[in-house]
Design an enzyme around this catalytic site. Sequence first.
Site, PDB file in Angstrom:
ATOM      1  N   ARG A  66       0.825  -1.216   0.000  1.00  0.00           N
ATOM      2  CA  ARG A  66       0.000   0.000   0.000  1.00  0.00           C
ATOM      3  C   ARG A  66       0.859   1.266   0.000  1.00  0.00           C
ATOM      4  NH1 ARG A  66      -5.155  -1.248   3.952  1.00  0.00           N
ATOM      5  NH2 ARG A  66      -6.578  -1.859   2.278  1.00  0.00           N
ATOM      6  N   LYS A 119     -17.808 -16.452   3.432  1.00  0.00           N
ATOM      7  CA  LYS A 119     -19.256 -16.378   3.643  1.00  0.00           C
ATOM      8  C   LYS A 119     -20.038 -15.813   2.481  1.00  0.00           C
ATOM      9  CE  LYS A 119     -19.319 -15.452   8.601  1.00  0.00           C
ATOM     10  NZ  LYS A 119     -19.551 -14.233   9.388  1.00  0.00           N
ATOM     11  N   GLY A 172      -8.333  -8.012  -0.616  1.00  0.00           N
ATOM     12  CA  GLY A 172      -8.504  -8.986   0.453  1.00  0.00           C
ATOM     13  C   GLY A 172      -7.573 -10.178   0.342  1.00  0.00           C
ATOM     14  N   GLY A 206     -12.429  -4.141   1.798  1.00  0.00           N
ATOM     15  CA  GLY A 206     -13.824  -3.710   1.925  1.00  0.00           C
ATOM     16  C   GLY A 206     -14.217  -2.725   0.830  1.00  0.00           C
TER      17      GLY A 206
HETATM   18  N1  LIG Z   1     -13.969 -24.258   2.217  1.00  0.00           N
HETATM   19  C1  LIG Z   1     -13.675 -23.362   3.151  1.00  0.00           C
HETATM   20  N2  LIG Z   1     -13.980 -23.585   4.424  1.00  0.00           N
HETATM   21  C2  LIG Z   1     -13.656 -22.690   5.383  1.00  0.00           C
HETATM   22  N3  LIG Z   1     -13.040 -21.530   5.147  1.00  0.00           N
HETATM   23  C3  LIG Z   1     -12.718 -21.264   3.872  1.00  0.00           C
HETATM   24  C4  LIG Z   1     -13.011 -22.161   2.820  1.00  0.00           C
HETATM   25  N4  LIG Z   1     -12.561 -21.603   1.682  1.00  0.00           N
HETATM   26  C5  LIG Z   1     -12.002 -20.435   2.004  1.00  0.00           C
HETATM   27  N5  LIG Z   1     -12.087 -20.206   3.306  1.00  0.00           N
HETATM   28  C6  LIG Z   1     -11.550 -19.094   4.090  1.00  0.00           C
HETATM   29  O1  LIG Z   1     -12.063 -17.864   3.650  1.00  0.00           O
HETATM   30  C7  LIG Z   1     -11.195 -16.861   4.151  1.00  0.00           C
HETATM   31  C8  LIG Z   1     -11.242 -15.654   3.254  1.00  0.00           C
HETATM   32  O2  LIG Z   1     -12.548 -15.229   3.166  1.00  0.00           O
HETATM   33  P1  LIG Z   1     -12.943 -13.712   2.961  1.00  0.00           P
HETATM   34  O3  LIG Z   1     -14.386 -13.711   2.662  1.00  0.00           O
HETATM   35  O4  LIG Z   1     -12.412 -12.927   4.095  1.00  0.00           O
HETATM   36  O5  LIG Z   1     -12.081 -13.441   1.632  1.00  0.00           O
HETATM   37  P2  LIG Z   1     -11.727 -12.099   0.903  1.00  0.00           P
HETATM   38  O6  LIG Z   1     -12.953 -11.488   0.363  1.00  0.00           O
HETATM   39  O7  LIG Z   1     -10.652 -12.380  -0.066  1.00  0.00           O
HETATM   40  O8  LIG Z   1     -11.090 -11.196   2.016  1.00  0.00           O
HETATM   41  P3  LIG Z   1     -11.495  -9.742   2.537  1.00  0.00           P
HETATM   42  O9  LIG Z   1     -12.712  -9.933   3.393  1.00  0.00           O
HETATM   43  O10 LIG Z   1     -10.268  -9.351   3.290  1.00  0.00           O
HETATM   44  O11 LIG Z   1     -11.756  -8.893   1.310  1.00  0.00           O
HETATM   45  C9  LIG Z   1      -9.824 -17.481   4.230  1.00  0.00           C
HETATM   46  O12 LIG Z   1      -9.333 -17.334   5.527  1.00  0.00           O
HETATM   47  C10 LIG Z   1     -10.057 -18.942   3.877  1.00  0.00           C
HETATM   48  O13 LIG Z   1      -9.385 -19.847   4.715  1.00  0.00           O
HETATM   49  O1  LIG Z   2      -7.628  -2.170   5.408  1.00  0.00           O
HETATM   50  C1  LIG Z   2      -8.678  -1.638   5.013  1.00  0.00           C
HETATM   51  O2  LIG Z   2      -9.611  -2.293   4.491  1.00  0.00           O
HETATM   52  C2  LIG Z   2      -8.773  -0.138   5.045  1.00  0.00           C
HETATM   53  O3  LIG Z   2      -7.567   0.439   5.419  1.00  0.00           O
HETATM   54  C3  LIG Z   2      -9.925   0.315   5.927  1.00  0.00           C
HETATM   55  O4  LIG Z   2      -9.708  -0.039   7.249  1.00  0.00           O
HETATM   56  P1  LIG Z   2     -10.955  -0.147   8.256  1.00  0.00           P
HETATM   57  O5  LIG Z   2     -11.712  -1.375   7.839  1.00  0.00           O
HETATM   58  O6  LIG Z   2     -10.339  -0.253   9.636  1.00  0.00           O
HETATM   59  O7  LIG Z   2     -11.785   1.088   8.085  1.00  0.00           O
END
Ligand SMILES: Nc1ncnc2c1ncn2[C@@H]1O[C@H](COP(=O)(O)OP(=O)(O)OP(=O)(O)O)[C@@H](O)[C@H]1O
Ligand SMILES: O=C(O)[C@H](O)COP(=O)(O)O
Length: 394
Positions: free
Chosen positions: A37, A198, A351, A374
């Site tokens: 970042r 989820k 993410g 997010g």
């Molecule tokens: N089949 C599964 N069972 C349980 N957990 C799982 C499975 N597949 C993926 N995951 C978990 O999902 C998590 C990531 O999910 P998340 O929804 O946070 O992803 P993201 O959208 O990439 O992340 P962020 O929320 O940071 O944007 C990981 O920690 C992973 O281990």
């Molecule tokens: O890491 C992030 O997604 C951004 O820096 C925003 O952080 P926050 O979820 O604590 O507002």
Amino acid sequence: MSKKTIKDIEVTDKRVFVRVDFNVPIDENGDITDDTRIRAALPTINYLIDSRAKVILASHLGRPKGEFNLKYSLKPVAVRLSELLGKEVKFAEDCIGDDARQKALALRDGEVLLLENLRFHKEEEKNDSGFAKELASLAEIYVNDAFGTAHRAHASTAGIAAYLPAVAGLLMEKEISVMGQALENPERPFVAILGGAKVSDKIGVIRNLITKVDSLLIGGGMAYTFIKAQGFEVGKSLLEADKIDLAKELLQEADERNVKFLLPLDTVIAKELSADTKYETVNIEEMPKDMIGVDIGPKTVELFSKEIVNAKTAIWNGPMGVFEIKPFATGTRRIAEAMAECRGTTIIGGGDSVAAIEQMGFSDRMTHISTGGGASLEFLEGKELPGVSVLMDK
Ligand SMILES: Nc1ncnc2c1ncn2[C@@H]1O[C@H](COP(=O)(O)OP(=O)(O)OP(=O)(O)O)[C@@H](O)[C@H]1O
Ligand SMILES: O=C(O)[C@H](O)COP(=O)(O)O
């Protein structure tokens, strides 16, 4: 992009307040473990330095809940930024008050000052107008380059724009134009791959993407709720029972819109979530009751990869399995490989998928890797981001 950027206004000799997202992971020794970042903000900072502006940088780090906490100090970031820029970065011990003001006023053209963590003041997250005005009083121009925080309506991302001419930085411009182009006018076929934990986190994204894509591929933990909705056993896999009806509704909507909605054909199943547990691959209709689905299987990889490689636009958010555990990272790795092979526009929507792509060494083979978690999800949901809407229109 429809918003003005730093290239549309005169910045020379001006004190420019730049909201960046330097919310980077820092370990217990105070070492930054991923500076992506900070590096992503360099084009804006270098542009302002080269334009002989006086650069005042501000960011949050973590969630210190409105009070000073050394653990969340931006001091290590000033050191790292100075190394990356190859020049001194001054540091103010607070983001408002005498020290910040004196240091901001003393800046000469092309010099850089980083302010201490904005979230050491509770007024930041409350979008307090007095606090926003104090931040604004340090500068003559406001630049928002913090795409990762653009979904927050805070004093430094939204409120401040009421007091200064407000424009986008170059990172903000890039994020919005690459992802905006994909959503509004994609080259087709347009494929979206969603995974992660989820369904409930991604309902908005699915609803929006279903109206835009040609194919929607679902893997990861969220797939099991859809698999259950199709009437199959999912054993002890992640399941959101209260989202099964919604999953049915989404499957039907995809069908009505002629969108290919692809779910796993096979899955890796394990006794428990650990590297030394027993695991095997089964077809999706053969899941035993006492096992957990932890990754997509090879048939699914093949199905998904074919769609991705032939896409002209591909957006990916969320890992295909529990990729933190090595034996269950294969599906995510193979999807990363397919993304790397795709000749079209490839976008990683922030993410955990970014962490996976980086871990696997494919970063430089993607068109765009978003710095927002997010924020990129909300963007993909089609929501207007407060940190963007306050900027001046072109
Ligand atoms: N089949 C599964 N069972 C349980 N957990 C799982 C499975 N597949 C993926 N995951 C978990 O999902 C998590 C990531 O999910 P998340 O929804 O946070 O992803 P993201 O959208 O990439 O992340 P962020 O929320 O940071 O944007 C990981 O920690 C992973 O281990
Ligand atoms: O890491 C992030 O997604 C951004 O820096 C925003 O952080 P926050 O979820 O604590 O507002």
